[in-house]
Design an enzyme around this catalytic site. Structure first.
Site, PDB file in Angstrom:
ATOM      1  N   ARG A 102      -6.282  47.844  84.169  1.00 46.44           N
ATOM      2  CA  ARG A 102      -6.191  47.156  85.456  1.00 46.44           C
ATOM      3  C   ARG A 102      -7.119  47.732  86.517  1.00 46.44           C
ATOM      4  O   ARG A 102      -7.796  46.984  87.233  1.00 46.44           O
ATOM      5  CB  ARG A 102      -4.751  47.238  86.010  1.00 46.44           C
ATOM      6  CG  ARG A 102      -3.817  46.218  85.459  1.00 46.44           C
ATOM      7  CD  ARG A 102      -2.417  46.776  85.445  1.00 46.44           C
ATOM      8  NE  ARG A 102      -2.368  47.842  84.444  1.00 46.44           N
ATOM      9  CZ  ARG A 102      -2.038  47.638  83.171  1.00 46.44           C
ATOM     10  NH1 ARG A 102      -1.657  46.463  82.774  1.00 46.44           N
ATOM     11  NH2 ARG A 102      -2.075  48.623  82.291  1.00 46.44           N
ATOM     12  N   THR A 103      -7.125  49.053  86.666  1.00 46.54           N
ATOM     13  CA  THR A 103      -7.843  49.628  87.804  1.00 46.54           C
ATOM     14  C   THR A 103      -9.339  49.342  87.695  1.00 46.54           C
ATOM     15  O   THR A 103      -9.960  48.840  88.628  1.00 46.54           O
ATOM     16  CB  THR A 103      -7.561  51.142  87.897  1.00 46.54           C
ATOM     17  OG1 THR A 103      -6.150  51.320  87.950  1.00 46.54           O
ATOM     18  CG2 THR A 103      -8.194  51.748  89.136  1.00 46.54           C
TER      19      THR A 103
ATOM     20  N   ARG B  71     -12.414  57.657  88.063  1.00 44.82           N
ATOM     21  CA  ARG B  71     -11.153  58.181  87.507  1.00 44.82           C
ATOM     22  C   ARG B  71     -11.509  59.328  86.579  1.00 44.82           C
ATOM     23  O   ARG B  71     -12.448  59.229  85.782  1.00 44.82           O
ATOM     24  CB  ARG B  71     -10.442  57.079  86.722  1.00 44.82           C
ATOM     25  CG  ARG B  71      -9.284  57.599  85.905  1.00 44.82           C
ATOM     26  CD  ARG B  71      -8.462  56.502  85.323  1.00 44.82           C
ATOM     27  NE  ARG B  71      -7.675  55.836  86.352  1.00 44.82           N
ATOM     28  CZ  ARG B  71      -6.758  54.896  86.090  1.00 44.82           C
ATOM     29  NH1 ARG B  71      -6.523  54.534  84.832  1.00 44.82           N
ATOM     30  NH2 ARG B  71      -6.059  54.344  87.065  1.00 44.82           N
TER      31      ARG B  71
HETATM   32  C1  NCD Z   1      -1.350  54.243  86.553  1.00 47.62           C
HETATM   33  C2  NCD Z   1      -2.338  55.392  86.516  1.00 47.62           C
HETATM   34  O1  NCD Z   1      -3.386  55.315  85.872  1.00 47.62           O
HETATM   35  O2  NCD Z   1      -2.015  56.369  87.161  1.00 47.62           O
HETATM   36  N1  NCD Z   1      -1.891  53.028  86.154  1.00 47.62           N
HETATM   37  C3  NCD Z   1      -2.641  52.284  87.027  1.00 47.62           C
HETATM   38  O3  NCD Z   1      -3.605  52.720  87.572  1.00 47.62           O
HETATM   39  N2  NCD Z   1      -2.211  51.055  87.285  1.00 47.62           N
HETATM   40  C4  NCD Z   1      -0.053  54.564  85.926  1.00 47.62           C
HETATM   41  C5  NCD Z   1       0.005  55.137  84.551  1.00 47.62           C
HETATM   42  O4  NCD Z   1      -1.009  55.316  83.862  1.00 47.62           O
HETATM   43  O5  NCD Z   1       1.124  55.405  84.117  1.00 47.62           O
END
Ligand code: NCD
Length: 348
Positions: free
Chosen positions: A51-52, A101
């Protein structure tokens, strides 16, 4: 130049403006076409994402901009031993903004030192994830209206879940918000987050069925398997909370259930058809918020807040400074007089 490393970098009025912009983008998408034309977003994902990354990329494309980047560390020169400092300095020569990330805490802040272009933290280890928080706030705003007076339950891996850290830091700046931290001792909310909530009311419990009856918002999280050194410990904790239809029957009629996703076992599929389940609304809201964030950072000529620092070596093994060659070790003194790493915020 402004970066977005955690929600604390934004004032409450800036948070409100981002929410308003996201709502306007959703209502009037045509108005925003071409707002970032000829600009490039670099998505640097050293850790998995669905998603991100995809919502950042879609956000930039919908603004008329372009996207470059990588979706795994193995396809970047970090697999050849390049430092994060050099990778982001390189990308800063090509792009206008970075969403990154990384598995290590403090990495996004560390990257701001050499990137030369705005950095958005899309998750730095177990530390924080501010754009997910903005999505969570937009979703709560749509369904509950005002944040003040809400009782917010956060359940699952509160130790390693970066989304809950950023959400609590942001919501603690609104009046009369009450938090209920629902986790076993081994996954409890870290002290640095509890200290930061400025005397606001919070309780801690291990019992989801008991706590759920009082909640306006229930934020479920996945136990973060990738952060455990002891895999047997992960196995013993991974299914500790499972939200199912039976537990939902104990909750208020107007409670909303959020989850940043991905889910593993912590919400049964049966809950998806409950009108209180809003986790796929969060997914949809992600693109609008990230469009608002990109626009803000591309046009903001201000600077990050200045913070005075001292030289001190961080002892957190998951901190970016313990992974890099010749790192810059910096610390700050918090309101309680504790010395904390500038990047990962752990007590030194
Ligand atoms: C989260 C993350 O990556 O911290 N997911 C996200 O970005 N929507 C939550 C997770 O990975 O559990």
């Amino acid at each position: 130049m402004r970066n977005l490393i955690d929600t604390i970098d934004l004032s409450v009025s800036e948070i409100e403006n981002l929410i308003e912009t996201a709502l306007d983008i959703e209502a009037n998408p045509v108005k925003y076409q071409g707002k970032a034309s000829y600009k490039k977003l670099a998505t640097l994902f050293f850790e998995p994402s669905t998603r991100t990354r995809l919502s950042f990329e879609t956000a930039m494309l919908d603004l008329g901009g372009n996207v470059i980047g990588f979706s795994e560390a193995s396809s970047s020169s970090s697999s050849k031993g390049e430092s994060l400092r050099d990778t982001v300095r390189t990308v800063g020569c090509y792009a206008d903004i970075i969403a990154m990330r990384h598995p290590l805490e403090g990495s996004a802040k560390y990257a701001t030192k050499t990137a030369g272009i705005p950095i958005v933290n899309a998750g730095d280890g177990g530390h924080c994830h501010p754009t997910q928080t903005l999505i969570d706030l937009l979703t709560i705003r749509k369904h509950m209206g005002d944040f003040s007076g809400l009782t917010v339950g956060l359940c699952g891996d509160l130790k390693n879940g970066r989304t809950v850290h950023s959400l609590v830091s942001a919501m603690s700046r609104y009046e009369n918000v009450k938090f209920c931290f629902i986790a076993p001792e081994k996954l409890a909310m870290p002290d640095y987050i509890k200290h930061g909530i400025n005397g606001l009311d919070y309780s801690e419990t291990t019992d989801l069925s008991q706590a759920i009856t009082d909640l306006d918002v229930l934020y479920m999280t996945r136990v973060q398997g990738e952060r455990f050194e002891d895999k047997a410990e992960y196995e013993s904790l991974k299914d500790i909370y499972i939200l199912d239809e039976e537990k939902m029957s104990l909750a208020k009629e107007k409670m909303v259930v959020l989850h940043p996703l991905p889910r593993v076992n912590e919400i049964t599929v049966g809950v998806d058809s409950d009108s209180r389940a809003k986790y796929f609304d969060q997914v949809r809201n992600g693109k609008f918020i990230r469009m608002a964030v990109i626009l803000k950072l591309l046009s903001d000529n201000g600077n990050d807040k200045e913070i005075s620092t001292v030289d001190a070596v961080c002892t957190n093994p998951s901190c970016i400074t313990n992974d890099q060659r010749e790192p810059e070790h910096k610390a700050f003194i918090d309101e309680n007089g504790d010395m904390r790493c500038l990047y990962c915020e752990q007590k030194i």
